[in-house]
Write a protein that holds these residues in place. Structure first.
Motif, PDB file in Angstrom:
ATOM      1  N   THR A   1       0.805  -1.220   0.000  1.00 50.15           N
ATOM      2  CA  THR A   1       0.000   0.000   0.000  1.00 50.15           C
ATOM      3  C   THR A   1       0.833   1.264   0.000  1.00 50.15           C
TER       4      THR A   1
ATOM      5  N   VAL B   1      -2.505  -1.408  11.972  1.00 48.17           N
ATOM      6  CA  VAL B   1      -2.627  -0.070  11.404  1.00 48.17           C
ATOM      7  C   VAL B   1      -4.107   0.295  11.319  1.00 48.17           C
ATOM      8  N   LYS B   2      -4.353   1.564  11.404  1.00 47.83           N
ATOM      9  CA  LYS B   2      -5.701   2.105  11.235  1.00 47.83           C
ATOM     10  C   LYS B   2      -5.794   2.729   9.851  1.00 47.83           C
ATOM     11  N   LEU B   3      -6.839   2.397   9.114  1.00 43.97           N
ATOM     12  CA  LEU B   3      -7.036   2.920   7.762  1.00 43.97           C
ATOM     13  C   LEU B   3      -8.354   3.675   7.731  1.00 43.97           C
TER      14      LEU B   3
ATOM     15  N   ILE C   1      -3.253   6.166   6.777  1.00 45.59           N
ATOM     16  CA  ILE C   1      -2.817   4.911   7.384  1.00 45.59           C
ATOM     17  C   ILE C   1      -1.747   5.241   8.419  1.00 45.59           C
ATOM     18  N   HIS C   2      -1.951   4.725   9.641  1.00 48.99           N
ATOM     19  CA  HIS C   2      -0.934   4.938  10.673  1.00 48.99           C
ATOM     20  C   HIS C   2      -1.016   3.832  11.717  1.00 48.99           C
ATOM     21  N   ASP C   3       0.068   3.657  12.460  1.00 46.90           N
ATOM     22  CA  ASP C   3       0.068   2.693  13.541  1.00 46.90           C
ATOM     23  C   ASP C   3      -0.376   3.378  14.826  1.00 46.90           C
TER      24      ASP C   3
ATOM     25  N   LYS D   1     -13.760   3.296   8.079  1.00 43.22           N
ATOM     26  CA  LYS D   1     -12.417   2.957   8.532  1.00 43.22           C
ATOM     27  C   LYS D   1     -12.367   1.519   9.002  1.00 43.22           C
TER      28      LYS D   1
ATOM     29  N   TYR E   1      -9.330  -1.586  10.902  1.00 44.20           N
ATOM     30  CA  TYR E   1      -8.018  -1.919  11.433  1.00 44.20           C
ATOM     31  C   TYR E   1      -7.561  -3.229  10.799  1.00 44.20           C
TER      32      TYR E   1
ATOM     33  N   ALA F   1      -0.369  -5.332   9.519  1.00 43.48           N
ATOM     34  CA  ALA F   1       0.564  -4.905   8.474  1.00 43.48           C
ATOM     35  C   ALA F   1       1.968  -5.398   8.811  1.00 43.48           C
TER      36      ALA F   1
ATOM     37  N   VAL G   1      -0.371  -4.820   3.829  1.00 44.12           N
ATOM     38  CA  VAL G   1      -1.483  -4.937   4.766  1.00 44.12           C
ATOM     39  C   VAL G   1      -2.258  -6.214   4.471  1.00 44.12           C
TER      40      VAL G   1
END
Length: 345
Positions: free
Chosen positions: A231, A265-267, A280-282, A318, A320, A323, A333
């Protein structure tokens, strides 16, 4: 929310087990009778013949077709109850037993309310006293499985709150309401809530994941049978969004605090400057990446479809996922495996 001796006797009475108020049976004997009554009410020895049940080994409840309704599957009744209901309606009443007078009958209504929430596509909810003042149980429906064609197994996460810790429950509800269009509310007396907690704790023994899914490596992707999609790389990282994204041409890559381990990760889909992006971040925010739709439309479409599918939730906005870092400038991911536990960030 422990049961007192008087409350245990009241619940047993609501289940048709009458004992003298001054019975000399010890508390242990009363607790045993309540356990046996809960088992009998669920026909537990018939529908769950094995000592332990692992939901991961049981097929999911169908989401389509005429037998998809969990509410229809858990609804129960008999001729005596049907006759009592018919008699009540002939007298102008909606039901034979008034609400909040029989803990066991009320519990059945609550369980049907949870089933209705699932049928309507809602996986979060709150159960609280009718005055919304003294106690509550927040819950998340993780999944529903098929013990047999007529018996669903509902996997649920829950937490109980009283006046002493109600503020954390309110914060939880506020977060859920910010993510979805309202949170289903079910009214239940304090006694019914105690009975529900006893039912959930009891059922967690034959099925450990009903109340507390294990936070073990089994909850993570096994790297076999899951679909991974790259990604983030130098070509689809948006360098301008909110000035928080590492520029694609910057010689220093985003930090890698996870090494070779998988991580969550959160998308979340959003629009920045008129451009559709996926942030996208942890959890630690060791990186913030904006996956721009125009840079890789096919991959973006796959992510969006998963987010809006049955494993996505949160109104398709959103999700989770697990990843893993592939290189300094790319990670992948796992799309088709959602986390087994509740994610609170």
């Amino acid at each position: 929310m422990d049961l007192s001796r008087e409350e245990t006797l009241a619940i047993l009475s609501s289940m048709g087990i009458e004992l003298p108020p001054r019975t000399k049976l010890p508390d242990e004997a009363l607790a045993k009778r309540l356990k046996q009554a809960i088992n009998a009410a669920q026909c537990l020895s018939t529908v769950v013949p094995d000592a332990h049940v692992d939901p991961a080994t049981i097929r999911r409840w169908p989401t389509e077709g005429e037998n998809r309704s969990v509410y229809a599957a858990i609804r129960r009744g008999d001729l005596h109850e049907a006759a009592a209901t018919a008699h009540a309606r002939a007298l102008g009443r909606d039901q034979a037993v008034d609400l909040y007078t029989n803990a066991f009958m009320d519990l059945r209504q609550t369980l049907m309310g949870i089933a209705v929430a699932w049928d309507e596509g809602r996986t979060w909810g709150v159960i609280q006293d009718p005055q919304h003042e003294t106690c509550a149980i927040t819950f998340r429906i993780v999944s529903v499985h098929e013990l047999d064609a007529h018996t669903p197994l509902i996997v649920i996460l829950y937490h109980s709150f009283t006046r002493e810790n109600m503020s954390s429950g309110i914060r939880w509800i506020e977060r859920r309401m910010a993510e979805a269009d309202g949170v289903p509310n079910i009214n239940a007396t304090a006694l019914e809530q105690k009975l529900l907690l006893r039912l959930l704790a009891h059922n967690a023994k034959p099925s450990p994941q009903i109340s507390s899914p294990p936070r073990s490596p089994r909850s993570r992707p096994s790297n076999r049978g899951e679909t991974y999609a790259t990604t983030i790389n130098r070509f689809n990282m948006n360098a301008s969004a909110l000035d928080r994204v590492q520029a694609a041409y910057d010689p220093a890559p985003p930090a890698n605090m996870h090494g070779t381990r998988v991580f969550l990760v959160k998308l979340q889909i959003g629009v920045v400057g008129g451009i559709v992006n996926m942030l996208i971040h942890d959890r630690q925010r060791s990186f913030d990446a904006y996956f721009e739709e125009t840079r890789a439309p096919a991959v973006f479409a796959a992510f969006k479809a998963e987010m809006q599918g049955p494993r996505g939730g949160r109104l398709g906005r959103k999700m989770y996922r697990w990843a893993k870092r592939e290189s300094d400038w790319a990670f992948s991911v796992c799309l088709d495996r959602a986390p087994d536990t509740e994610i609170m960030w």
